[in-house]
Write an enzyme that holds these catalytic residues in place. Structure first.
Site, short mmCIF file in Angstrom:
data_model
loop_
_atom_site.label_atom_id
_atom_site.label_comp_id
_atom_site.label_asym_id
_atom_site.label_seq_id
_atom_site.Cartn_x
_atom_site.Cartn_y
_atom_site.Cartn_z
N GLY A 300 0.83 -1.21 0.00
CA GLY A 300 0.00 0.00 0.00
C GLY A 300 0.86 1.26 0.00
O GLY A 300 1.97 1.28 -0.54
N SER A 301 0.35 2.31 0.64
CA SER A 301 0.96 3.65 0.51
C SER A 301 2.34 3.78 1.15
O SER A 301 3.04 4.76 0.88
CB SER A 301 0.03 4.70 1.09
OG SER A 301 -1.13 4.83 0.28
N THR A 302 2.76 2.83 1.99
CA THR A 302 4.12 2.91 2.51
C THR A 302 5.14 2.84 1.38
O THR A 302 6.25 3.34 1.50
CB THR A 302 4.40 1.77 3.52
OG1 THR A 302 4.16 0.50 2.89
CG2 THR A 302 3.52 1.90 4.75
N PHE A 303 4.73 2.25 0.24
CA PHE A 303 5.64 2.10 -0.90
C PHE A 303 5.90 3.43 -1.60
O PHE A 303 6.85 3.55 -2.39
CB PHE A 303 5.08 1.09 -1.90
CG PHE A 303 6.11 0.53 -2.83
CD1 PHE A 303 6.98 -0.47 -2.41
CD2 PHE A 303 6.23 0.99 -4.13
CE1 PHE A 303 7.94 -0.99 -3.27
CE2 PHE A 303 7.18 0.47 -4.99
CZ PHE A 303 8.04 -0.52 -4.56
N LYS A 304 5.10 4.46 -1.31
CA LYS A 304 5.32 5.77 -1.92
C LYS A 304 6.69 6.33 -1.56
O LYS A 304 7.23 7.18 -2.27
CB LYS A 304 4.20 6.73 -1.51
CG LYS A 304 2.85 6.36 -2.14
CD LYS A 304 1.69 7.14 -1.54
CE LYS A 304 0.37 6.68 -2.18
NZ LYS A 304 -0.82 7.23 -1.54
#
Length: 578
Positions: A300-304
């Site tokens: 999810g958004s941690t990969f941003k």
């Protein structure tokens, strides 16, 4: 006496004399070696001297696993059968008292005593008080068919604590999972041997010479784990599991400057002292998996963090550049929505991370391009094993460059469609926290071997050099963005006044298999996570919290962030993060 009787006596006497002489010659000359060997086999006892398995301790020397001296009892079944013939007894005569002394079922003992083998193990891992009681029975019952040997018991003083990391051993003391398996060659040592004369009760004769080759004990393993931090994450994971009725919880804490894992927990877990007790094979396989290492998930958004850091490093975006979000973006005709369908309007790169904006992240990935995006995936070691010193590490699944279509590039940029392992995500965060250099994550720091003369040899187990991934300026910018998203944002649930926390949350739909056997994204099951560290100026720890399938809330900002906050607060009292 008649002459005929006289000669008969003479002939018989001579015959007996010749027979005895022949027997004497046979015994002393012809069959000497064979008879001596049989005699020695009856009075000589050969015992293995098991090497003591090395202890496992935390970075401060606190004991996590050790071996204690124990015994084993074997049955010489050939001698046992002769005993039954001489005494005209049944095997059951000995089975009941032996079962009582050894704490076994009578049927189990009887089954072993009536085995058709020449020898059988009656019981292993026996403590001294039980052996003392057995020796008393041996003397009382004139038992000569039992052989008492040496053994050991592997003991984990904290039970379930750090279970999947420490692992477990089998009945032979061999590592079968976790560190016990990964470092088995260092821990197990080399067995010795002892040969001594014994009496008919198999007791050593005090006046006889003993031939002994001492065992070389295994090395002691020193971990990077900190017992106090491990206690904090264990307690936090239990509370998170209960509150959210989650399927599982995984928490990692590390030192970004050294790559050392300070704490790691996976729930549910097991007791390594009795790992298989009360479980089916499938149940044990499920709870013994180390999710942090053995499994992958969509982050999810941690990969941003990865997408934006790559774009900054390549210079395709600027710190003060603005990106516009209308709440959605079309990629090759496919509508991709932003978080909660919210339109964020104009944003800087820092705002993109703070707002967790999908639309702007896609725009950034498009500027970076598929080739460069793929290049940074590989630099960060996604899709490859990190090399952490734990068995069964997964690689995760990323797209090959030729498969990074515009839509795949877009969804991958914000953490969907590709899978990563928790240790890979922690590696990425540590790279940012460590000035752009990736230090390999590891759990063991060194091994100490004490030889038979008492001399100590130390082997360093962490000699990997750091790999530069980002420039210091890019890493500093990313830390500032992450600090702005958390430590400067009082509305963030990981915010702590006085502790400069940096971090990012993630919420990802789980992939499930429907009734038709097809895989799809679930509308009900999610993985909620937080990744970050503290303090922002000089990071001392990094933290990853993953809550799998919470039943009350789904967003990482609501589910995972508060537990990260608890960890920062408690670690602050120990290490001072201010």
């Amino acid at each position: 006496m008649k002459k005929s009787r006289y000669w008969a006596v003479i002939i018989i006497t001579f015959g007996v004399f010749m027979g005895l002489s022949a027997r004497l010659i046979y015994v002393t000359v012809i069959a000497r070696d064979e008879i001596l060997s049989k005699a020695q086999s009856q009075i000589l006892q050969k015992l293995a001297l098991p090497a003591k398995r090395g202890s496992i301790v935390d970075r401060n020397g606190a004991l996590l696993a050790s071996s204690t001296d124990a015994y084993r009892v074997d049955v010489d079944l050939a001698t046992f059968r002769r005993k039954l013939e001489k005494t005209d007894r049944e095997a059951s005569y000995y089975a009941a008292p032996l079962a009582e002394v050894l704490g076994m079922e009578v049927d189990e003992v009887l089954s072993k005593l009536t085995s058709e083998s020449t020898s059988v193990i009656l019981k292993r891992k026996i403590e001294k008080d039980t052996i003392d009681a057995l020796r008393a029975y041996i003397d009382e019952a004139n038992v000569d068919f039992l052989v008492i040997g040496y053994d050991d018991i592997r003991y984990f003083p904290n039970s379930n604590y750090l279970a999947q990391v420490l692992g477990a051993v089998n009945i032979d003391g061999e590592g079968i999972m976790g560190l016990e398996y990964y470092y088995d060659d260092l821990l197990k040592g080399v067995d010795g041997i002892k040969i001594a004369e014994t009496d008919k009760q198999r007791r050593e004769l005090p006046y006889s010479d003993v031939i002994e080759t001492p065992a070389i004990n295994g090395s002691d393993l020193y971990l990077t784990i900190d017992e106090k931090i491990q206690y904090i994450v264990e307690k936090t994971a239990e509370a998170a599991m209960e509150k959210h009725e989650a399927d599982s919880v995984t928490i990692l804490v590390s030192d970004p400057k050294t790559g050392g894992i300070l704490g790691l927990v996976n729930l549910p877990d097991f007791d390594p002292n009795k790992p298989f007790e009360g479980k089916t094979s499938d149940e044990f396989n499920e709870i013994s998996r180390n999710f942090a290492v053995n499994d992958s998930y969509e982050p999810g958004s941690t990969f941003k963090i990865v997408t934006i850091s790559a774009a900054l490093e390549e210079g395709v975006i600027g710190e003060h550049e603005h990106f516009h979000c209308d709440g959605f973006i079309y990629v090759n005709g496919v509508r991709i929505k932003c978080v909660n369908n919210k339109a964020h309007g104009d944003q800087t790169a820092a705002d993109v991370l703070k707002n967790s904006c999908n639309v702007a992240t896609v725009q950034i990935a498009q500027r970076l391009g598929a080739e460069k995006f793929n290049e940074y995936l590989k630099k960060y070691q996604f899709g490859a094993k990190s090399g952490i010193d734990l068995p069964g590490e997964a690689s995760g699944i990323i797209f090959n460059l030729e498969d990074l279509t515009p839509i795949n590039l877009a969804t991958s940029s914000f953490g969907q469609a590709q899978t990563v392992t928790p240790v890979q995500m922690l590696n990425a965060m540590n790279t940012v926290a460590n000035g752009g250099e990736m230090i390999q994550l590891h759990v063991a720091e060194k091994a100490e071997l004490t030889d038979v003369n008492g001399e100590i040899t130390v082997e360093d187990l962490n000699e990997e050099e750091g790999i530069p991934i980002l420039s210091e300026s890019t890493a500093e910018s990313m830390l500032e963005y992450l600090y702005g998203a958390t430590g400067k944002n009082p509305t963030n649930r990981a915010y702590i006044e006085g502790i400069n926390v940096f971090g990012k949350t993630g919420t990802a739909q789980k992939i499930i298999t429907d009734e038709n056997g097809k895989q799809k994204y679930s509308d009900e099951e999610y993985i909620s996570s937080f990744i970050g560290g503290a303090p922002y100026e000089d990071p001392k720890i990094t933290v990853l919290v993953i809550v799998n399938n919470p039943k009350d809330e789904i967003f990482g900002s609501i589910v995972a962030s508060p537990w990260a906050r608890e960890i920062f607060l408690e670690v602050d009292q120990y290490l001072s993060l201010r």
